[in-house]
Design a protein around this motif. Structure first.
Motif, PDB file in Angstrom:
ATOM      1  N   TRP A  45       1.264  -1.219   0.423  1.00  0.00           N
ATOM      2  CA  TRP A  45       0.207   0.008   0.477  1.00  0.00           C
ATOM      3  C   TRP A  45       0.766   1.081  -0.535  1.00  0.00           C
ATOM      4  N   ALA A  46       1.939   0.654   1.107  1.00  0.00           N
ATOM      5  CA  ALA A  46       3.360   2.354   0.932  1.00  0.00           C
ATOM      6  C   ALA A  46       3.425   2.076  -0.409  1.00  0.00           C
ATOM      7  N   ALA A  47       4.084   1.785  -1.074  1.00  0.00           N
ATOM      8  CA  ALA A  47       4.799   1.028  -2.595  1.00  0.00           C
ATOM      9  C   ALA A  47       3.758   2.316  -3.509  1.00  0.00           C
ATOM     10  N   GLY A  48       2.597   1.967  -3.404  1.00  0.00           N
ATOM     11  CA  GLY A  48       1.717   2.358  -4.343  1.00  0.00           C
ATOM     12  C   GLY A  48       1.272   3.849  -4.117  1.00  0.00           C
ATOM     13  N   ALA A  49       0.987   4.189  -3.129  1.00  0.00           N
ATOM     14  CA  ALA A  49       0.706   5.333  -2.121  1.00  0.00           C
ATOM     15  C   ALA A  49       2.141   6.551  -3.219  1.00  0.00           C
ATOM     16  N   LEU A  50       3.388   5.736  -2.986  1.00  0.00           N
ATOM     17  CA  LEU A  50       4.651   6.800  -3.396  1.00  0.00           C
ATOM     18  C   LEU A  50       5.112   6.623  -4.241  1.00  0.00           C
ATOM     19  N   GLY A  51       4.150   5.613  -5.399  1.00  0.00           N
ATOM     20  CA  GLY A  51       4.435   5.278  -6.856  1.00  0.00           C
ATOM     21  C   GLY A  51       4.551   6.638  -8.034  1.00  0.00           C
ATOM     22  N   LEU A  52       3.676   7.204  -6.854  1.00  0.00           N
ATOM     23  CA  LEU A  52       2.955   8.135  -7.698  1.00  0.00           C
ATOM     24  C   LEU A  52       3.423   9.268  -7.556  1.00  0.00           C
ATOM     25  N   SER A  53       4.561   9.471  -6.835  1.00  0.00           N
ATOM     26  CA  SER A  53       5.437  10.276  -7.219  1.00  0.00           C
ATOM     27  C   SER A  53       6.633   9.710  -7.627  1.00  0.00           C
ATOM     28  N   LEU A 105      -8.619   5.191  -9.026  1.00  0.00           N
ATOM     29  CA  LEU A 105      -8.334   3.645  -7.724  1.00  0.00           C
ATOM     30  C   LEU A 105      -8.202   2.757  -8.705  1.00  0.00           C
ATOM     31  N   GLY A 106      -9.136   2.969  -9.795  1.00  0.00           N
ATOM     32  CA  GLY A 106      -8.719   1.648 -11.146  1.00  0.00           C
ATOM     33  C   GLY A 106      -7.115   1.546 -11.747  1.00  0.00           C
ATOM     34  N   MET A 107      -6.552   1.921 -11.717  1.00  0.00           N
ATOM     35  CA  MET A 107      -5.107   1.583 -11.669  1.00  0.00           C
ATOM     36  C   MET A 107      -3.808   1.435 -10.133  1.00  0.00           C
ATOM     37  N   ILE A 108      -4.237   2.082  -9.254  1.00  0.00           N
ATOM     38  CA  ILE A 108      -3.931   1.628  -7.971  1.00  0.00           C
ATOM     39  C   ILE A 108      -4.305   0.483  -8.031  1.00  0.00           C
ATOM     40  N   LEU A 109      -5.106   0.461  -7.371  1.00  0.00           N
ATOM     41  CA  LEU A 109      -5.708  -1.202  -7.213  1.00  0.00           C
ATOM     42  C   LEU A 109      -5.143  -2.258  -7.489  1.00  0.00           C
ATOM     43  N   PRO A 110      -5.327  -2.424  -9.425  1.00  0.00           N
ATOM     44  CA  PRO A 110      -5.246  -3.873  -9.379  1.00  0.00           C
ATOM     45  C   PRO A 110      -3.432  -4.319  -9.725  1.00  0.00           C
ATOM     46  N   ALA A 111      -2.766  -2.893  -9.788  1.00  0.00           N
ATOM     47  CA  ALA A 111      -1.763  -2.823  -9.814  1.00  0.00           C
ATOM     48  C   ALA A 111      -0.608  -3.241  -8.686  1.00  0.00           C
ATOM     49  N   MET A 112      -1.310  -2.938  -7.229  1.00  0.00           N
ATOM     50  CA  MET A 112      -1.545  -3.308  -6.205  1.00  0.00           C
ATOM     51  C   MET A 112      -1.651  -4.929  -5.611  1.00  0.00           C
ATOM     52  N   ILE A 113      -2.384  -5.715  -5.850  1.00  0.00           N
ATOM     53  CA  ILE A 113      -2.864  -6.674  -6.481  1.00  0.00           C
ATOM     54  C   ILE A 113      -2.141  -7.547  -6.640  1.00  0.00           C
ATOM     55  N   TYR A 114      -2.051  -6.945  -8.386  1.00  0.00           N
ATOM     56  CA  TYR A 114      -1.316  -8.058  -9.286  1.00  0.00           C
ATOM     57  C   TYR A 114       0.273  -8.102  -8.391  1.00  0.00           C
ATOM     58  N   VAL A 115       1.118  -6.987  -8.139  1.00  0.00           N
ATOM     59  CA  VAL A 115       2.457  -7.269  -8.043  1.00  0.00           C
ATOM     60  C   VAL A 115       2.373  -8.074  -6.547  1.00  0.00           C
ATOM     61  N   THR A 116       1.598  -8.133  -5.514  1.00  0.00           N
ATOM     62  CA  THR A 116       1.334  -8.765  -4.626  1.00  0.00           C
ATOM     63  C   THR A 116       1.604  -9.987  -4.891  1.00  0.00           C
TER      64      THR A 116
END
Length: 496
Positions: A209-217, A322-333
């Motif tokens: 979750w933290a990686a996804g939020a920071l990834g936006l920067s 949301l549609g980009m971040i949520l699947p991204a985090m699930i896939y990399v998990t």
């Protein structure tokens, strides 16, 4: 009460050969409160539904699993620029009742020239049946519980053909085709984003979750550094991701066609394209309107602009992020970094990965959602292309407007038939994911051309009282530069 129309001569909007606008009152805007806002939004959820099935569910996961979540920085910029672009597309339709393709045809050298340019661009971007092919991969996994590979190509092809034929059935039913798409996409968006949110809450660890939020920067948490272009980045894939973060290219532009049919602003006076079954003959006008910038006209304009803001910033922007971040985090998990998921089974890769952790039932649900997402995206893309070409032909040809008693459905369903036949042939040309990348990179080129063209139309053709402010003009220029950068890098990598 009937509104008197006064035809203008020597108007700037008629210099390319099309008829000038006629004067009319801007219709009264809705005044929603609370949950009533959901009733007045619509075009935004259609284009969001198309976005979730291309960038968010396919290109994004392919890029993030391979190169990491630091690439999310391009998503935030792209979605912001596309939302501004979308509102400017809708500005033209609110003010005139015309799709913005017609506005492009109103510029020199001629309406015919720009009609051909945008038909060709539309075909090069969306004429490839990538979503039908990738949906077929998800359907294949749903029934066989394994990823498709080369020996399964014929089965994938036949499933893809079936998805095209089902699209035709759906687009033939309903009083107003735009309304049918709107209802289907509300179901899609709520179900998909809700499902991804639940899955992310259950399975995604806190550090991701933290990686996804920071990834936006552009920050790579795993390496503790900013990494805007990870070493070995597939630039062709990245260019496709940038274009399809949000909607992409002609899909952003055709938003104005859906806004017209939804009855936004002057679109209420223009008519709409009805369905073959359940629809009635509707008089669809081929030229638009203009309204006076008096106090009452501007009061109504501001009311409509609030609706556009809710539709685009409230629905499209929020949903696309949301549609980009949520699947991204699930896939990399569930898939290790560096995994290449670009084959026939890309749409089922997550379902296979999650089956081993969460069980066959959850994996089957993911496969079903994937199939539904991608089928629905193919439906949106096919309808958008058919609608755009129909409106271009309807505007440019008086002969077609008189064909079969002036019933626009005759033109619409002929174009649809040709598009479906081509799609069935094109399914054989290459793997679906390659077709998707080709179309997405063309979308980047379309956004470069379209942002500059839209800037010209909205600042030169529209009356002064509805022209965009300076910051929006600057944003359109920034969009051309942003996408131009990635188009050059993407096609340079392909040719190199």
């Amino acid at each position: 009460m009937a509104i008197p129309y006064i035809r203008e001569s020597s108007a700037v909007e008629a210099r390319s050969g099309l008829d000038p606008w006629t004067r009319a009152e801007l219709p009264l805007p809705p005044m929603p409160r609370g949950l009533e806002w959901l009733k007045v939004t619509g075009p935004g959820v259609i284009v969001l539904g198309a976005a979730i099935g291309s960038g968010e569910f396919l290109l994004g996961p392919a890029a993030f699993v391979r190169h990491g979540l630091s690439l999310l920085w391009v998503v935030g910029i792209a979605v912001t620029l596309q939302t501004i672009f979308n509102t400017e597309v809708m500005r033209y339709t609110l003010a005139t009742g015309e799709p913005v393709f017609t506005g492009f045809m109103r510029t020199r050298p001629s309406s015919t020239f720009w009609a051909w340019v945008y038909v060709v661009l539309y075909f090069l971007q969306v004429g490839w049946p990538a979503w039908a092919g990738t949906a077929a991969g998800a359907i294949f996994f749903l029934f066989t519980r394994r990823l498709a590979n080369a020996p399964d190509a014929n089965v994938i092809y036949l499933i893809g053909v079936g998805t095209f034929l089902l699209c035709v059935v759906i687009l033939s039913v309903g009083r107003r085709i735009e309304r049918t798409l709107e209802l289907l996409n509300w179901t899609l968006v709520v179900a998909i984003l809700g499902s991804f949110l639940v899955l992310a809450g259950l399975y995604v660890p806190a550090n991701t979750w933290a990686a996804g939020a920071l990834g936006l920067s552009g920050f790579d948490l795993s390496r503790g550094t900013f990494d805007f272009f990870p070493v070995g980045t597939d630039l062709f894939l990245l260019g496709a991701l940038v274009a399809y973060s949000g909607a992409g290219g002609v899909i952003n532009i055709v938003l104005s066609n859906w806004a017209r049919d939804r009855g936004y602003g002057m679109g209420e006076r223009a008519g709409y394209i009805p369905g073959a079954v359940g629809g009635q003959h509707v008089a669809l006008v081929h030229t638009g309107f203009r309204f006076d910038g008096d106090a009452e006209g501007m009061r109504r304009w501001r009311g409509w602009w609030r609706v556009v803001g809710a539709d685009q910033w409230g629905v499209f922007f929020t949903g696309a992020i949301l549609g980009m971040i949520l699947p991204a985090m699930i896939y990399v998990t569930f898939l290790p970094r560096g995994t290449d998921i670009q084959g026939l089974g890309i749409s089922a890769a997550l379902a296979q990965g999650i089956t081993g952790t969460a069980g066959a039932l959850v994996g089957g649900i993911i496969a079903f959602l994937g199939a539904w997402i991608l089928f629905k995206t193919q439906l949106d893309q096919l309808e958008g292309m058919t609608r755009a070409i129909t409106d271009i032909l309807w505007t440019g040809s008086s002969r077609l407007r008189g064909w079969r008693g002036g019933d626009v459905r005759a033109v619409y369903y002929c174009v649809l038939a040709i598009a479906v036949l081509w799609g069935i042939v094109a399914l054989r040309l290459a793997q679906p994911f390659l077709l998707l990348q080709i179309g997405a990179n063309m979308a980047g080129l379309v956004l470069v051309i379209g942002s500059v063209h839209l800037l010209y139309v909205n600042t030169r053709l529209l009356p002064e009282h509805v022209r965009p402010p300076m910051w929006r003009r600057v944003a359109l220029v920034a969009m051309a530069i942003f996408y131009g950068f990635f188009v050059v890098r993407s096609f340079g990598a392909l040719l190199g």
